[in-house]
Design an enzyme around this catalytic site. Structure first.
Site, PDB file in Angstrom:
ATOM      1  N   TYR A 143       0.850  -1.201   0.000  1.00  0.00           N
ATOM      2  CA  TYR A 143       0.000   0.000   0.000  1.00  0.00           C
ATOM      3  C   TYR A 143       0.882   1.245   0.000  1.00  0.00           C
ATOM      4  O   TYR A 143       0.766   2.114  -0.869  1.00  0.00           O
ATOM      5  CB  TYR A 143      -0.917  -0.012   1.228  1.00  0.00           C
ATOM      6  CG  TYR A 143      -1.557   1.320   1.535  1.00  0.00           C
ATOM      7  CD1 TYR A 143      -1.008   2.175   2.504  1.00  0.00           C
ATOM      8  CD2 TYR A 143      -2.694   1.750   0.861  1.00  0.00           C
ATOM      9  CE1 TYR A 143      -1.591   3.402   2.791  1.00  0.00           C
ATOM     10  CE2 TYR A 143      -3.282   2.969   1.146  1.00  0.00           C
ATOM     11  CZ  TYR A 143      -2.717   3.790   2.120  1.00  0.00           C
ATOM     12  OH  TYR A 143      -3.290   5.017   2.395  1.00  0.00           O
ATOM     13  N   LYS A 147       1.532   4.254  -2.743  1.00  0.00           N
ATOM     14  CA  LYS A 147       1.149   5.636  -2.415  1.00  0.00           C
ATOM     15  C   LYS A 147       2.324   6.573  -2.705  1.00  0.00           C
ATOM     16  O   LYS A 147       2.137   7.725  -3.106  1.00  0.00           O
ATOM     17  CB  LYS A 147       0.722   5.753  -0.950  1.00  0.00           C
ATOM     18  CG  LYS A 147      -0.579   5.065  -0.586  1.00  0.00           C
ATOM     19  CD  LYS A 147      -1.787   5.606  -1.339  1.00  0.00           C
ATOM     20  CE  LYS A 147      -2.292   6.912  -0.809  1.00  0.00           C
ATOM     21  NZ  LYS A 147      -3.559   7.334  -1.456  1.00  0.00           N
TER      22      LYS A 147
END
Ligand SMILES: NC(=O)C1=CN([C@@H]2O[C@H](COP(=O)(O)OP(=O)(O)OC[C@H]3O[C@@H](n4cnc5c(N)ncnc54)[C@H](O)[C@@H]3O)[C@@H](O)[C@H]2O)C=CC1
Ligand SMILES: CC(C)CCC[C@@H](C)[C@H]1CC[C@H]2C3=C(CC[C@]12C)[C@@]1(C)CCC(=O)[C@@H](C)[C@@H]1CC3
Length: 344
Positions: A143, A147
């Site tokens: 994740y 990002k």
């Protein structure tokens, strides 16, 4: 002039059916914007909103949703608990490049990205970190890895000569009614009897940000995004500006919902390496059985280290200040989760 002012108040929220996205939609409506929502799943009805259901991984799906709007808010992402590298890469990196391309083709002037304070976090203490900290060289999970890629892409896309302005908002630990990650997972952990102990000594300060403040920061960024603005092409931490010991916050939520809160601490490094071993074991067992551990190395690190950020840049360049104090946000959150109350 009329065309510009008419387009000026038109915007689209990509991921607008999510926890944060819906608060951004509600805030935009309060401010008199004409709002469209683009999302892969429609989760609420509102006659004032035009909904477009599609997948941002397909650029062609985006065009109808961003036609004739001035501002796009991009807050779509797979949930961090997905732990699906390919999904994160497709949605957060390739999907974000689709959004940039579609915005430029459609003549969108402003792109506000919801990034994350975790883009600089590598599992070690960050105390009052500024936006000048380097991106995580070793992100702790897929994740965060995507990002970082996403934010770099959006900020690099800022192009005054093309009349296209971008900004990234970095929230941390967003909480509030309708949240899907923090409170529900905390309650499940408590119901499984796994909150009898805290990780570490309970003194580590962390930023938790009430969701209305995050939505407020997004609108401020959009309003300050224009030619020659110092906001263009920059990242901004948006927090409650009230860092709180991680386990004090967790205990406020737990006790508010009538669950016991942890009283004793376990050594942080012991739990961290146990979580890392468990993660490796789950990886080895995945072909046989998929097990999702509650205590991942990322969650243990978040629970046991200092990580709070300065929002001084947002205060100075956008006039940001939280609209809902932390204590009030906690009370509103506990009230919003009465359905998860412990009735035993
Ligand atoms: N929740 C938190 O504590 C924090 C969240 N963020 C960021 O804030 C943003 C919003 O987070 P939440 O509201 O918590 O997440 P959420 O999961 O509630 O909302 C995300 C939305 O994106 C949509 N979406 C996902 N994949 C899509 C696709 N391929 N096409 C179209 N729509 C898609 C989902 O359907 C959902 O409505 C995310 O970008 C997240 O990275 C940043 C810091 C902290
Ligand atoms: C008892 C458990 C150890 C903790 C239960 C609560 C956790 C599920 C949350 C506590 C901190 C939260 C958090 C995020 C997700 C949910 C928690 C781990 C994020 C990783 C969400 C996405 C982001 O961008 C990060 C900045 C968040 C950091 C805090």
């Amino acid at each position: 002039m009329a065309t510009r002012s008419r387009k000026g108040k038109k915007c689209t929220v990509i991921g607008g059916c999510g926890f944060l996205g819906r608060y951004i939609v509600e805030r935009l409506l309060e401010e008199g914007y004409t709002v469209s929502v683009f999302d892969i799943a429609k989760t609420f009805e509102d006659d004032r909103v035009k909904f477009f259901v599609g997948d941002l991984c397909q650029e062609k799906d985006l065009a109808p949703a961003i036609s004739d709007v001035q501002t796009v808010f991009h807050c779509a992402s797979p949930p961090p608990s997905s732990d699906d590298r390919d999904l994160f890469y497709r949605v957060n990196f390739v999907g974000t490049k689709n959004i940039i391309s579609a915005c430029k083709k459609a003549g969108v002037q402003k792109l506000v990205l919801t990034s994350s304070a975790s883009v600089v976090y590598e599992g070690t203490d960050i105390k009052n970190g500024t936006e000048d900290l380097p991106y995580a060289k070793k992100p702790m999970d897929y994740y965060t890895e995507t990002k970082v890629l996403q934010e770099k892409e959006v900020l690099a896309a800022n192009s005054p000569e093309e009349n296209f302005f971008t900004v990234a908002i970095r929230p941390h630990g967003i909480f509030g009614p309708r949240d899907r990650q923090l409170v529900p997972i905390l309650v499940d952990t408590a119901r499984a009897g796994k909150t009898k102990f805290m990780i570490g000594n309970g003194e580590n300060l962390v930023d938790f940000t009430y969701v209305v403040n995050v939505a407020h920061g997004h609108l401020l960024a959009a309003e300050h995004l224009h030619k020659d603005s110092p906001v263009c092409g920059k990242a901004f931490h948006i927090t409650n500006d009230e860092p709180i010991p991680f386990w004090t916050f967790m205990s406020r939520i737990l006790e508010g919902l009538n669950y016991p809160s942890p009283k004793m601490g376990l050594p942080y490094l012991l739990i961290y390496y146990l979580a890392a071993f468990l993660q490796l074991l789950c990886l080895l067992l995945k072909p046989i059985k998929e097990i999702k551990p509650t205590f991942t190395p990322m969650r243990v690190a978040l629970a046991g280290t200092y990580h709070y950020y300065s929002c001084q840049r947002a205060k100075q360049l956008m006039g940001y200040k939280p609209v809902v104090p932390l204590d009030e946000g906690i009370k509103l959150t506990v009230k919003g989760y009465a359905h998860l109350q412990n009735n035993n």
